[in-house]
Design an enzyme around this catalytic site. Structure first.
Site, short mmCIF file in Angstrom:
data_model
loop_
_atom_site.label_atom_id
_atom_site.label_comp_id
_atom_site.label_asym_id
_atom_site.label_seq_id
_atom_site.Cartn_x
_atom_site.Cartn_y
_atom_site.Cartn_z
N CYS A 278 -24.70 3.62 0.52
CA CYS A 278 -23.89 4.70 0.29
C CYS A 278 -23.37 4.58 -0.99
O CYS A 278 -23.24 3.58 -1.61
CB CYS A 278 -22.64 4.84 1.14
SG CYS A 278 -21.58 3.45 1.19
N ARG B 114 0.82 -1.19 -0.01
CA ARG B 114 -0.06 -0.03 0.16
C ARG B 114 1.11 1.24 -0.07
O ARG B 114 0.42 2.11 0.69
CB ARG B 114 -0.89 0.03 1.26
CG ARG B 114 -2.02 -1.06 1.15
CD ARG B 114 -2.93 -0.94 2.63
NE ARG B 114 -2.54 -1.42 3.62
CZ ARG B 114 -2.72 -1.15 4.64
NH1 ARG B 114 -3.85 -0.36 4.98
NH2 ARG B 114 -2.25 -1.34 5.72
N ARG C 83 -8.28 5.11 -0.10
CA ARG C 83 -9.24 3.87 0.62
C ARG C 83 -8.82 2.69 0.15
O ARG C 83 -9.08 2.42 -0.93
CB ARG C 83 -10.43 4.27 0.52
CG ARG C 83 -11.39 3.37 1.22
CD ARG C 83 -11.31 3.37 2.70
NE ARG C 83 -12.22 2.50 3.23
CZ ARG C 83 -12.26 1.58 4.23
NH1 ARG C 83 -11.06 1.78 5.02
NH2 ARG C 83 -13.45 0.98 4.67
N CYS C 84 -8.26 1.65 1.07
CA CYS C 84 -7.89 0.34 0.59
C CYS C 84 -8.88 -0.68 1.38
O CYS C 84 -9.19 -0.23 2.58
CB CYS C 84 -6.45 -0.17 0.62
SG CYS C 84 -5.51 0.95 -0.65
N ASP D 259 -26.43 -2.69 7.99
CA ASP D 259 -25.91 -1.68 6.76
C ASP D 259 -25.83 -2.64 5.30
O ASP D 259 -25.43 -3.83 5.41
CB ASP D 259 -24.37 -1.43 6.92
CG ASP D 259 -24.22 -0.23 7.78
OD1 ASP D 259 -25.22 0.53 8.11
OD2 ASP D 259 -23.22 -0.03 8.55
N SER E 197 -19.40 4.37 12.58
CA SER E 197 -18.02 4.37 12.92
C SER E 197 -17.73 5.95 13.11
O SER E 197 -17.99 6.84 12.69
CB SER E 197 -17.00 3.83 11.86
OG SER E 197 -17.13 4.73 10.55
N TRP F 248 -18.71 -7.79 -0.99
CA TRP F 248 -17.59 -7.16 -0.41
C TRP F 248 -16.50 -8.16 -0.09
O TRP F 248 -15.38 -7.95 0.68
CB TRP F 248 -17.70 -5.87 0.58
CG TRP F 248 -18.14 -4.56 -0.23
CD1 TRP F 248 -18.55 -4.68 -1.35
CD2 TRP F 248 -18.50 -3.50 0.65
NE1 TRP F 248 -18.94 -3.37 -1.59
CE2 TRP F 248 -18.76 -2.53 -0.21
CE3 TRP F 248 -18.21 -3.28 2.01
CZ2 TRP F 248 -19.25 -1.33 0.39
CZ3 TRP F 248 -18.78 -1.91 2.46
CH2 TRP F 248 -19.29 -1.03 1.50
N HIS G 231 -16.23 11.83 2.93
CA HIS G 231 -15.12 11.44 2.21
C HIS G 231 -14.24 12.67 1.55
O HIS G 231 -13.29 12.51 1.09
CB HIS G 231 -15.62 10.74 0.93
CG HIS G 231 -16.23 9.46 1.13
ND1 HIS G 231 -17.68 9.32 1.32
CD2 HIS G 231 -15.69 8.17 1.17
CE1 HIS G 231 -17.79 8.09 1.65
NE2 HIS G 231 -16.67 7.18 1.40
#
Length: 764
Positions: free
Chosen positions: A652, A16, A524-525, A608, A442, A570, A703
């Site tokens: 989202c 990363r 974002r990973c 979610d 979160s 996901w 974001h």
């Protein structure tokens, strides 16, 4: 025979490196020169990793997003950032995230912050792109410097480069008209810029250019099909040879159109469209290259190389030098290197292939086609053994789980009473004010949280110490929310590394990598868990943390869960059974958690489903089948509770106006959605559809580091109240706050709470 190439390579780096380099620059901790040097290092490393290919992609590297890259290449910048001075890369970041580096933005008041570009999912993947913006007055001015510079780097490295770019019709199709003008009317203005770009690439030594038109695997209206004809007629005859690349699905009725376009080659996703290979070979003119995507670029299972060769060898004999082979799509969607994994379950690891291993598989296929299977017999034998071992493993199939899925009935997904009855009972229990405020789950993952997690995993912090650290962070989140005056609180999810991985780690049937990172957007990973077997829940996963948080406050505390469809979409999912079966298994497992939370006294539970829409098949004709099992899975999860228990869900960055009836069919008491970047445009669906339950349109774009003002939030909510009755509106951010800093979150949420109070005063 069998030219090998790749459509794109992961750009974040095996460790990363790009993520950390970007974040250092944005914080003002490194220079622009250092960031650019890092980009050059990563490109050189990526090209070296692909040196065995006959053609290597160039232009697939991006500092944020490949769609935003082509917008800047074409000079299509939103008006709000035009005229800013400084390095173009800073302007690029302003469009991507609302601002650039701290130092770059402080040098002039004009550049301190702008509205970030809207983000949405790239077709049916979990990758987000920055949506191109168009108006009737949009013009295009080519800036090919990015490609010129990268081609020069590639030449210096001895790379046989194949530039990669998003095609003109797909570019218009995925963009958004900001003034309701016809996007297709811009095509005559757009094509000269593309023609100039292709000429420039040829001047720089590119023989072939890969031009991506994934729009071709969707159902296209006649005017879009005609746009493809006119676009490629205009681009025909240029100095560069064009490889038209399609991926993610089947061409179906678009296959004859593809075959008539004046390009020199066509790439077909032969993983998803295997049955179209023969038709493409038969219909494509005999002077065209046929590129077949024979390695799955979207999932991490080893390819059955012997099985592929069984059908590919006859095609190769027929096509000869006209055959190219590649992964099905860009490898952007898979991790970089399986060899980095030292702690991954050894049995599961033997079934997997990451990006570098997929290129090795491609090389084995090429060697077999060129020299016969005997030339790679050892590799083919090892591959066969791994494929057979996975099929036979008792860890993959659990008869008890399969029986539970078979026993599912429609009654399992129904609430006891309709929403109107439930709402009255919930109002009496919760006693919330008008325009209730909450967050999505979160709170910031601080350095202290990450340090404690790292120390715990390394054995430097025992379990008691780790739990104490997480409880302290939960207590902080509760204190901050009470001080702010929020109405429904969350525990902040300090103990969670990722909203999917956290649950997968506690479910049987999942395995986890250490370094299996995939880019979601920008820096974002995510590290998708590996769903390899039948799913069950051995024990409660969240109850203890939520009970502790509820003990700290008299206000309602939301239980926070990830829904079955999102966990599925996901994850790297099984390819040996239908996705619907895996989703129903997940639904039954998460249902048990929902019921345990209710038994523990939690009266608000959020499940979610951020990824519900992205799982839609790319063809509308297949949508209903998916929606039927996806919505059923959510209802199985959510609907075993009492009427008094309020069920929330969150989605989202998904355009869901066209599936609004299915969203309503979920029958969640409250749905929270992203609307801040779209300026409430996502609520247009409610002009004609009377959504029956409560809704929280996101008013804080999490974001972006920009802090929304109270006035802006009030304005957004007033727009929402024009479409949804005010008594059914909630006030909330558009997503979780994990990636933000407390110094950003506190003032933003303070403004949000103040806006809610203003709205209550206006309604009184």
């Amino acid at each position: 025979m069998a030219t090998t190439h790749n459509l794109g390579f992961p750009r974040i780096g095996a460790k990363r490196e790009l993520k950390f380099g970007l974040e250092r620059y944005w914080k003002g901790e490194s220079s622009l020169g250092e960031l650019k040097a890092l980009g050059a290092q990563l490109r050189a490393r990526n090209w070296a990793s692909q040196q065995n290919l006959d053609l290597v992609p160039v232009g697939d590297f991006s500092f944020y997003d490949q769609v935003l890259d082509i917008s800047f290449t074409l000079g299509n910048l939103p008006a709000r950032v035009q005229g800013f001075h400084g390095d173009p890369l800073d302007n690029y970041f302003r469009v991507a995230r609302g601002r650039s580096a701290r130092g770059a933005d402080e040098h002039a008041a004009c550049c301190g912050g702008v509205a970030a570009g809207e983000m949405t999912k790239w077709f049916d993947t979990n990758y987000h792109y920055i949506v191109p913006e168009f108006t009737a007055d949009t013009t295009f001015t080519l800036d090919a410097s990015r490609y010129v510079e990268q081609l020069a780097e590639a030449r210096a490295q001895g790379v046989k480069a194949k530039p990669v770019l998003v095609g003109p019709v797909t570019y218009l199709w995925i963009g958004k008209s900001k003034d309701d003008s016809d996007k297709l009317a811009l095509l005559p203005r757009l094509l000269p810029a593309y023609a100039q770009l292709l000429a420039t690439l040829a001047e720089q030594g590119a023989e072939w250019v890969q031009i991506d038109e994934p729009v071709l695997i969707t159902e296209l209206a006649p005017e879009w099909r005609e746009a493809l004809r006119s676009a490629y007629a205009a681009l025909a005859g240029g100095p560069a040879k064009l490889l038209l690349a399609t991926y993610f699905g089947q061409l179906q009725e678009n296959l004859p159109l593809v075959c008539e376009l004046p390009v020199q080659g066509v790439h077909l996703d032969a993983v998803n469209a295997r049955e179209e290979v023969d038709a493409l070979v038969a219909q494509l003119p005999a002077d065209r290259v046929v590129s077949l995507g024979v390695i799955n670029g979207r999932n991490i299972w080893k390819t059955d190389l012997n099985g592929v060769l069984d059908w590919l060898e006859p095609v190769a004999r027929q096509l000869g030098e006209r055959l190219w082979i590649a992964p099905s799509c860009s490898l952007l969607h898979v991790p970089v290197d399986l060899a980095s994994e030292q702690k991954l379950d050894a049995e599961v690891k033997s079934w997997l292939a990451f990006a570098l291993q997929k290129l090795d598989e491609l090389n084995v296929l090429a060697q077999a086609l060129r020299n016969g299977r005997d030339a790679v017999q050892a590799e083919l034998s090892a591959n066969r053994a791994a494929i057979q071992a996975r099929c036979a493993s008792p860890r993959v199939n659990d008869p008890a789980v399969k029986a539970a899925v078979q026993a599912v009935t429609a009654a399992l997904g129904r609430r006891q009473q309709p929403y109107a009855v439930r709402a009255a009972k919930q109002a009496e229990l919760l006693k919330l004010p008008a325009f209730p405020t909450t967050t999505i789950g979160s709170f910031p993952q601080t350095a202290d949280i990450r340090r404690a997690r790292s120390q715990y995993k390394a054995g430097e912090l025992d379990e008691a110490g780790y739990r104490a650290a997480m409880r302290a962070e939960i207590a902080r989140s509760v204190r901050e929310q009470e001080a702010l005056g929020l109405d429904v609180l969350v525990h902040g999810e300090a103990e969670r590394n990722d909203m999917v991985e956290y649950f997968g780690e506690q479910l049987d049937g999942y395995a986890f990598s250490q370094f299996g990172w995939v880019q979601s957007y920008g820096s974002r990973c995510v590290k998708p868990p590996i769903l390899f077997g039948d799913i069950s829940r051995p024990k409660a996963m969240t109850v203890e943390w939520i009970e502790y948080a509820q003990s700290l406050t008299g206000k309602p505390m939301k239980g926070m869960l990830t829904g079955p469809v999102t966990i599925l979409n996901w994850s790297f999912v099984r390819d040996d059974q239908p996705r619907s079966v895996s989703c129903h298994q997940l639904a039954l497992a998460i249902r048990e958690e929902v019921l345990d939370l209710e038994r523990a006294g939690i009266s608000v539970i959020q499940i979610d489903e951020a990824a519900l829409r992205e799982g839609l098949p790319l063809r509308r004709a297949q949508w209903q089948e998916y929606l039927d099992w996806a919505i059923e899975s959510f209802r199985i999860t959510a609907n075993g509770v009492r009427d008094e228990t309020q069920i929330h869900t969150h989605m989202c960055y998904s355009e869901f106006n066209d599936i609004i009836q299915s969203i309503a069919d979920m029958d969640a008491d409250v749905i929270t959605i992203e609307t801040s970047r779209s300026d409430m445009e996502l609520l247009d669906a409610f002009d004609d559809f009377k959504y029956p339950n409560e809704i929280g349109p996101g008013v804080y774009d999490i974001h972006s580091p920009n802090i929304p003002t109270e006035a802006h939030i009030v304005q957004l909510m007033q727009k929402a109240a024009e479409r949804v009755p005010a008594q059914r509106l909630w006030v909330n951010p558009d997503c979780g706050l994990k990636t933000r800093q407390w110094e950003e979150v506190i003032p933003a949420l303070a403004n949000m709470v103040a806006a809610a109070r203003t709205l209550r005063g206006q309604a009184a």
